[in-house]
Enzyme design. Structure first.
Site, PDB file in Angstrom:
ATOM      1  N   SER A 132      -7.453   5.561 -31.305  1.00  0.00           N
ATOM      2  CA  SER A 132      -7.275   6.465 -32.437  1.00  0.00           C
ATOM      3  C   SER A 132      -8.396   6.279 -33.448  1.00  0.00           C
ATOM      4  O   SER A 132      -8.789   5.145 -33.749  1.00  0.00           O
ATOM      5  CB  SER A 132      -5.932   6.207 -33.133  1.00  0.00           C
ATOM      6  OG  SER A 132      -5.835   6.984 -34.318  1.00  0.00           O
ATOM      7  N   TYR A 145       0.371   0.771 -36.342  1.00  0.00           N
ATOM      8  CA  TYR A 145      -0.302   1.646 -35.386  1.00  0.00           C
ATOM      9  C   TYR A 145      -1.766   1.256 -35.210  1.00  0.00           C
ATOM     10  O   TYR A 145      -2.259   1.155 -34.080  1.00  0.00           O
ATOM     11  CB  TYR A 145      -0.198   3.094 -35.872  1.00  0.00           C
ATOM     12  CG  TYR A 145      -0.776   4.112 -34.920  1.00  0.00           C
ATOM     13  CD1 TYR A 145      -0.174   4.361 -33.697  1.00  0.00           C
ATOM     14  CD2 TYR A 145      -1.914   4.837 -35.263  1.00  0.00           C
ATOM     15  CE1 TYR A 145      -0.699   5.312 -32.823  1.00  0.00           C
ATOM     16  CE2 TYR A 145      -2.442   5.788 -34.395  1.00  0.00           C
ATOM     17  CZ  TYR A 145      -1.828   6.023 -33.171  1.00  0.00           C
ATOM     18  OH  TYR A 145      -2.356   6.948 -32.315  1.00  0.00           O
TER      19      TYR A 145
END
Length: 237
Positions: A132, A145
């Site tokens: 990401s 995350y």
């Protein structure tokens, strides 16, 4: 093989790879209907696909997915480790359950998929894991995350070196904000608009934007790209 291939970015990757001539094994953990619909879409255009349910954080399920692909198609040439979870939580003790869920799927799951890919892929195989671009932003609330996706990038670099001599490439694709169900969940229109305008291209990514990058890495033109993180984000970071 595409884990998490029944919806969102994973589905777009599966459909693109099928158009490129791959037979596709789709791993999924949720809706069988979604997975079956993806398989049907591939078959409707003359492609070959199967869907196998399982949890990537469970070794037995990962082995079953790879075995099904091997038995159905005869070999496995490329693996896309896409299955993942995203929940927002601050770095506080009461966020530990969120942290554990994220690490279980995003890190343990990726570790197991990469390990099995390293075991089963032939000489010249390809591996891509999804990371990401939010890693570079250090945005509050994304701690668990970001920790999980930073680990994914570390695993990619190490595995690329561990597979020296086999001509197997191992790379990561790091999407920026993409307008999927997972990303849009819980966000207001104002938040979505703000995120869309953060990139110089002033839009959210589309699942196909990410699928195109994955297809490049798995295709002939991506053969000299190895141990890299390709940030597909419109200039987001």
């Amino acid at each position: 093989m595409v884990t998490g291939g029944s919806r969102g970015i994973g589905k777009a990757i599966a459909l693109r790879l099928a158009r490129d001539g791959f037979a596709v094994a789709i791993g999924y953990a949720g809706s069988q209907d979604r997975a079956d619909n993806t398989v049907d879409e591939i078959k409707a255009t003359g492609g070959r696909a199967i869907a196998v349910k399982g949890n990537v954080a469970e070794p037995g399920d990962v082995t079953a997915l790879f075995s099904a692909a091997q038995e159905t198609f005869g070999r496995i040439d490329a693996v896309v480790s896409n299955a993942g979870e995203m929940e927002l939580a601050p770095i506080r003790e009461d966020s530990l359950a969120v942290f554990d869920r994220m690490m279980d799927t995003n890190v343990r799951g990726t570790f197991l998929v990469l390990a099995k890919a390293a075991e089963m892929l032939p000489h010249g195989g390809r591996i891509v894991a999804l990371s990401s671009s939010v890693i570079a932003k250090a945005t509050p609330g994304y701690g668990p995350y970001i920790a999980s996706k930073s680990a994914v990038e570390g695993l990619v670099h190490v595995l690329a070196n561990e597979l020296r001599g086999r001509k197997v490439t191992v790379n990561a694709v790091a999407p920026g904000p993409v307008g999927t169900e997972l990303f849009l969940k819980g966000k207001t229109e104002e938040q979505i608009s703000m995120l869309a305008n953060m990139a110089p291209l002033q839009r959210l990514g589309e699942p196909n934007d990410i699928a195109n990058a994955v297809a490049f890495l798995l295709g002939t033109d991506g053969g000299w790209v190895n141990s890299q993180v390709v940030r597909v984000n419109g200039g987001f970071a």
